[in-house]
Design an enzyme around this catalytic site. Structure first.
Site, PDB file in Angstrom:
ATOM      1  N   ARG A  63      13.484  32.569 -41.900  1.00  0.00           N
ATOM      2  CA  ARG A  63      12.371  31.885 -41.253  1.00  0.00           C
ATOM      3  C   ARG A  63      12.236  32.320 -39.785  1.00  0.00           C
ATOM      4  NH1 ARG A  63      12.084  26.377 -39.132  1.00  0.00           N
ATOM      5  NH2 ARG A  63       9.888  25.918 -38.774  1.00  0.00           N
ATOM      6  N   HIS A  67       8.904  34.097 -38.141  1.00  0.00           N
ATOM      7  CA  HIS A  67       8.203  33.539 -36.983  1.00  0.00           C
ATOM      8  C   HIS A  67       8.240  34.483 -35.792  1.00  0.00           C
ATOM      9  CE1 HIS A  67       8.172  29.027 -38.321  1.00  0.00           C
ATOM     10  NE2 HIS A  67       7.653  29.848 -39.195  1.00  0.00           N
ATOM     11  N   ASP A  68       9.380  35.139 -35.588  1.00  0.00           N
ATOM     12  CA  ASP A  68       9.461  36.094 -34.483  1.00  0.00           C
ATOM     13  C   ASP A  68       8.417  37.199 -34.681  1.00  0.00           C
ATOM     14  OD1 ASP A  68      10.476  37.350 -32.144  1.00  0.00           O
ATOM     15  OD2 ASP A  68      11.572  38.752 -33.419  1.00  0.00           O
ATOM     16  N   ASP A  75      10.262  41.360 -32.081  1.00  0.00           N
ATOM     17  CA  ASP A  75      10.787  41.795 -30.784  1.00  0.00           C
ATOM     18  C   ASP A  75      11.788  40.806 -30.189  1.00  0.00           C
ATOM     19  OD1 ASP A  75       9.175  39.676 -30.165  1.00  0.00           O
ATOM     20  OD2 ASP A  75       7.739  40.815 -28.973  1.00  0.00           O
ATOM     21  N   SER A  77      11.501  37.929 -29.326  1.00  0.00           N
ATOM     22  CA  SER A  77      10.951  37.034 -28.291  1.00  0.00           C
ATOM     23  C   SER A  77      11.303  35.578 -28.590  1.00  0.00           C
ATOM     24  CB  SER A  77       9.435  37.203 -28.181  1.00  0.00           C
ATOM     25  OG  SER A  77       8.843  37.120 -29.468  1.00  0.00           O
ATOM     26  N   ASN A  95       6.750  23.343 -32.464  1.00  0.00           N
ATOM     27  CA  ASN A  95       8.106  22.992 -32.905  1.00  0.00           C
ATOM     28  C   ASN A  95       8.694  24.032 -33.848  1.00  0.00           C
ATOM     29  OD1 ASN A  95       8.111  20.728 -31.440  1.00  0.00           O
ATOM     30  ND2 ASN A  95       7.839  19.320 -33.149  1.00  0.00           N
ATOM     31  N   PRO A 165       1.407  30.021 -39.678  1.00  0.00           N
ATOM     32  CA  PRO A 165       0.779  29.236 -40.737  1.00  0.00           C
ATOM     33  C   PRO A 165       1.358  27.829 -40.751  1.00  0.00           C
ATOM     34  CG  PRO A 165       2.389  30.742 -41.681  1.00  0.00           C
ATOM     35  CD  PRO A 165       2.336  31.035 -40.213  1.00  0.00           C
ATOM     36  N   HIS A 195      10.256  30.897 -49.749  1.00  0.00           N
ATOM     37  CA  HIS A 195      10.499  29.462 -49.966  1.00  0.00           C
ATOM     38  C   HIS A 195      11.288  29.199 -51.252  1.00  0.00           C
ATOM     39  CE1 HIS A 195       7.078  28.064 -47.044  1.00  0.00           C
ATOM     40  NE2 HIS A 195       8.047  28.709 -46.441  1.00  0.00           N
ATOM     41  N   THR A 196      11.865  30.220 -51.812  1.00  0.00           N
ATOM     42  CA  THR A 196      12.825  30.044 -52.911  1.00  0.00           C
ATOM     43  C   THR A 196      14.184  29.591 -52.369  1.00  0.00           C
ATOM     44  OG1 THR A 196      13.942  31.135 -54.758  1.00  0.00           O
ATOM     45  CG2 THR A 196      13.505  32.499 -52.863  1.00  0.00           C
ATOM     46  N   ASP A 250      13.025  24.911 -52.976  1.00  0.00           N
ATOM     47  CA  ASP A 250      13.072  25.222 -54.411  1.00  0.00           C
ATOM     48  C   ASP A 250      14.047  24.237 -55.047  1.00  0.00           C
ATOM     49  OD1 ASP A 250      13.764  26.107 -56.936  1.00  0.00           O
ATOM     50  OD2 ASP A 250      14.201  28.168 -56.333  1.00  0.00           O
ATOM     51  N   ASP A 258      15.540  33.818 -55.934  1.00  0.00           N
ATOM     52  CA  ASP A 258      15.070  34.219 -57.267  1.00  0.00           C
ATOM     53  C   ASP A 258      13.579  33.909 -57.370  1.00  0.00           C
ATOM     54  OD1 ASP A 258      14.936  31.466 -57.469  1.00  0.00           O
ATOM     55  OD2 ASP A 258      16.698  31.276 -58.742  1.00  0.00           O
TER      56      ASP A 258
HETATM   57  C1  HEM Z   1       2.466  30.990 -46.187  1.00  0.00           C
HETATM   58  C2  HEM Z   1       2.560  30.212 -45.143  1.00  0.00           C
HETATM   59  C3  HEM Z   1       3.806  29.479 -44.742  1.00  0.00           C
HETATM   60  C4  HEM Z   1       3.859  28.183 -44.356  1.00  0.00           C
HETATM   61  C5  HEM Z   1       2.699  27.240 -44.225  1.00  0.00           C
HETATM   62  C6  HEM Z   1       5.239  27.875 -44.087  1.00  0.00           C
HETATM   63  C7  HEM Z   1       5.701  26.653 -43.655  1.00  0.00           C
HETATM   64  C8  HEM Z   1       7.032  26.290 -43.612  1.00  0.00           C
HETATM   65  C9  HEM Z   1       7.509  24.980 -43.247  1.00  0.00           C
HETATM   66  C10 HEM Z   1       6.647  23.821 -42.772  1.00  0.00           C
HETATM   67  C11 HEM Z   1       8.853  24.970 -43.404  1.00  0.00           C
HETATM   68  C12 HEM Z   1       9.808  23.819 -43.136  1.00  0.00           C
HETATM   69  C13 HEM Z   1      10.338  23.879 -41.737  1.00  0.00           C
HETATM   70  C14 HEM Z   1      11.211  22.715 -41.415  1.00  0.00           C
HETATM   71  O1  HEM Z   1      10.907  21.596 -41.831  1.00  0.00           O
HETATM   72  O2  HEM Z   1      12.222  22.895 -40.710  1.00  0.00           O
HETATM   73  C15 HEM Z   1       9.233  26.281 -43.854  1.00  0.00           C
HETATM   74  C16 HEM Z   1      10.519  26.661 -44.145  1.00  0.00           C
HETATM   75  C17 HEM Z   1      10.875  27.955 -44.437  1.00  0.00           C
HETATM   76  N1  HEM Z   1      10.035  29.046 -44.417  1.00  0.00           N
HETATM   77 FE1  HEM Z   1       8.036  29.017 -44.420  1.00  0.00          FE
HETATM   78  N2  HEM Z   1       5.999  28.985 -44.327  1.00  0.00           N
HETATM   79  C18 HEM Z   1       5.164  29.994 -44.721  1.00  0.00           C
HETATM   80  C19 HEM Z   1       5.541  31.290 -45.003  1.00  0.00           C
HETATM   81  C20 HEM Z   1       6.827  31.770 -44.896  1.00  0.00           C
HETATM   82  C21 HEM Z   1       7.209  33.164 -44.935  1.00  0.00           C
HETATM   83  C22 HEM Z   1       6.233  34.327 -45.067  1.00  0.00           C
HETATM   84  C23 HEM Z   1       8.559  33.214 -44.811  1.00  0.00           C
HETATM   85  C24 HEM Z   1       9.484  34.409 -44.758  1.00  0.00           C
HETATM   86  C25 HEM Z   1       9.180  35.619 -45.152  1.00  0.00           C
HETATM   87  C26 HEM Z   1       9.029  31.853 -44.732  1.00  0.00           C
HETATM   88  C27 HEM Z   1      10.346  31.460 -44.708  1.00  0.00           C
HETATM   89  C28 HEM Z   1      10.781  30.156 -44.701  1.00  0.00           C
HETATM   90  C29 HEM Z   1      12.157  29.764 -44.956  1.00  0.00           C
HETATM   91  C30 HEM Z   1      13.296  30.690 -45.370  1.00  0.00           C
HETATM   92  C31 HEM Z   1      12.224  28.383 -44.775  1.00  0.00           C
HETATM   93  C32 HEM Z   1      13.467  27.501 -44.894  1.00  0.00           C
HETATM   94  C33 HEM Z   1      14.134  27.444 -43.547  1.00  0.00           C
HETATM   95  C34 HEM Z   1      15.476  26.753 -43.528  1.00  0.00           C
HETATM   96  O3  HEM Z   1      15.955  26.265 -44.549  1.00  0.00           O
HETATM   97  O4  HEM Z   1      16.072  26.699 -42.428  1.00  0.00           O
HETATM   98  N3  HEM Z   1       7.948  31.007 -44.753  1.00  0.00           N
HETATM   99  N4  HEM Z   1       8.102  27.073 -43.964  1.00  0.00           N
HETATM  100  C1  LIG Z   2       7.467  18.163 -32.276  1.00  0.00           C
HETATM  101  O1  LIG Z   2       8.677  17.449 -32.096  1.00  0.00           O
HETATM  102  C2  LIG Z   2       8.558  16.319 -31.293  1.00  0.00           C
HETATM  103  C3  LIG Z   2       9.927  15.678 -31.132  1.00  0.00           C
HETATM  104  O2  LIG Z   2      10.943  16.585 -31.360  1.00  0.00           O
HETATM  105  C4  LIG Z   2       7.566  15.345 -31.931  1.00  0.00           C
HETATM  106  O3  LIG Z   2       7.383  14.223 -31.086  1.00  0.00           O
HETATM  107  C5  LIG Z   2       6.206  16.037 -32.155  1.00  0.00           C
HETATM  108  O4  LIG Z   2       5.355  15.180 -32.873  1.00  0.00           O
HETATM  109  C6  LIG Z   2       6.388  17.322 -32.946  1.00  0.00           C
HETATM  110  N1  LIG Z   2       5.125  18.041 -33.022  1.00  0.00           N
HETATM  111  C7  LIG Z   2       4.636  18.564 -34.159  1.00  0.00           C
HETATM  112  C8  LIG Z   2       3.340  19.282 -34.035  1.00  0.00           C
HETATM  113  O5  LIG Z   2       5.197  18.478 -35.241  1.00  0.00           O
END
Ligand code: HEM
Ligand SMILES: *[C@@H]1O[C@H](CO)[C@@H](O)[C@H](O)[C@H]1NC(C)=O
Ligand SMILES: *[C@@H]1O[C@H](CO)[C@@H](O)[C@H](O)[C@H]1NC(C)=O
Ligand SMILES: *[C@@H]1O[C@H](CO)[C@@H](O)[C@H](O)[C@H]1NC(C)=O
Length: 334
Positions: A63, A67-68, A75, A77, A95, A165, A195-196, A250, A258
């Protein structure tokens, strides 16, 4: 006069060639062969032991890498800390919540590299290699990572706005945010297969399981499998008081890379609204069905899409630096 013509033509040719060859062409899989031949091995050793002691590392790294790369290119960043002069990318209002274990894995690998070959390997390359190694450790595909990325000279919270996104985006918005970076719909669906693994915090999907569409407290999104929705309602019951509560992305094989993610989407077991949307839209549904039926096809497309993601917006030459520390610019006052 006549002797000038070839020169002018060469200039035009050079200009055309430069335009046609993307910056990625300067990267190569053998970039550190002379100056740090063990670089790949060192990164692999460090992140492998980190993943064994802390199994959340891999999903966090994936993730972090996404995002980077999506915000201004791959890079590093996103690894920069906020200081008195600058509010950095990782502290944006969106966030991004830097996954701590993944960050630690990168820092440890960088420390090991600095002992072996100081000032040679960029943090951006470390993150790319670490992500690749960790994905394959979870059972995912192994793919080539071209090297030679420089680390960013800037990282601002403002640069994040509108560049990531979000689960509440429509499929049109999702397609468009990927298309802006030249990713096809098929590549977007393949990358979403990330997201697997990993998890999402309840606030990311709460609107699907509580008071859906302005309904009663227990009204949930009817595109969710009812048992799944009710289990999530229970698991997240206390999420407002405890925002650390999370659910697996998942639910069937949470720690395994998977194609179950795609199978889940077709059975109402997609966690985020953006996941479920992929299985509903006619542009993305056939791709979800393909990957659900054929893991080889998913791994092949995921690998290609990751290689493409890993060179997105890469900086070379004087456009970047080799950071001494991954969380600080070499020149601290920038
Ligand atoms: C298609 C649009 C995408 C959306 C809307 C999205 C959104 C999110 C959100 C909201 C989370 C949960 C974050 C949290 O609660 O901490 C998440 C987790 C995650 N995303 Fe995405 N994501 C997208 C695409 C991707 C892509 C392209 C990748 C990597 C190539 C990715 C990799 C991950 C991973 C691995 C997690 C789990 C992170 C963890 O367990 O620490 N996502 N994503
Ligand atoms: C970001 O996190 C802060 C607290 O850590 C929370 O108050 C805020 O609503 C969150 N913003 C978004 C867009 O999720
Ligand atoms: C999506 O969610 C974010 C916070 O998570 C919110 O700021 C934004 O307004 C939402 N967008 C839509 C279209 O609902
Ligand atoms: C699955 O996909 C792979 C790679 O695209 C392909 O070679 C193979 O024929 C497919 N298998 C089936 C059963 O369709």
């Amino acid at each position: 006069m006549a002797s000038r013509l070839p020169g002018a033509w060469i200039a035009v040719l050079v200009a055309v060639l430069c335009l046609a060859s993307p910056v990625a062409a300067k990267l190569s899989t053998t970039y550190y062969q002379k100056r740090c031949p063990k670089a790949e091995q060192i990164v692999s050793d460090v992140v492998t032991s980190k993943q064994i002691t802390t199994p959340t590392t891999a999903a966090g790294a994936l993730r972090l890498f996404f995002h980077d790369c999506f915000v201004g290119g791959c890079d590093a960043s996103l690894l920069i800390s906020t200081n008195a002069f600058n509010r950095a990318e990782r502290d944006s209002d969106d966030n991004i919540s830097l996954p701590g274990d993944a960050f630690d894995a990168v820092v440890r690998a960088k420390t090991a590299l600095e002992l072996q070959c100081p000032g040679v390997v960029s943090c951006a390359d470390v993150l790319a290699l670490a992500t690749r190694d960790l994905v394959s450790m979870l059972g995912g595909p192994f793919f080539d990572v071209r090297l030679g990325r420089k680390d960013a000279l800037a990282s601002t919270a403002a640069s994040v706005v509108g560049n990531l996104p979000s689960p509440n985006m429509t499929i049109d918005q999702l397609i468009s945010i990927f298309a802006k970076r030249k990713f096809t719909v098929q590549e977007m669906v393949a990358l979403s297969g990330a997201h697997t693994v990993g998890f999402s915090h309840c606030n990311e999907f709460a609107s699907r399981i509580y008071g859906f569409n302005g309904g009663s407290r227990d009204a949930y999104d009817p595109s969710l499998n009812p048992q799944f929705a009710q289990a999530l309602q229970k698991a997240c019951a206390n999420y407002v008081k405890d925002p650390t509560i999370a659910a697996f992305n998942d639910v069937m094989t949470p720690g395994k890379f998977d194609n179950l993610y795609y199978q889940n989407l077709l059975r109402g077991l997609g966690l985020l609204a953006s996941d479920t949307a992929l299985a509903a839209d006619p542009r993305t549904k056939p791709i979800v069905e393909l990957y659900a039926a054929n893991q080889t096809a998913f791994f092949k497309d995921f690998s290609h899409a990751m290689e493409k993601l890993s060179v997105f917006g890469v900086k070379t030459g004087r456009k970047g630096e080799i950071r001494r520390r991954c969380d600080e610019f070499n020149n601290l006052s920038t």
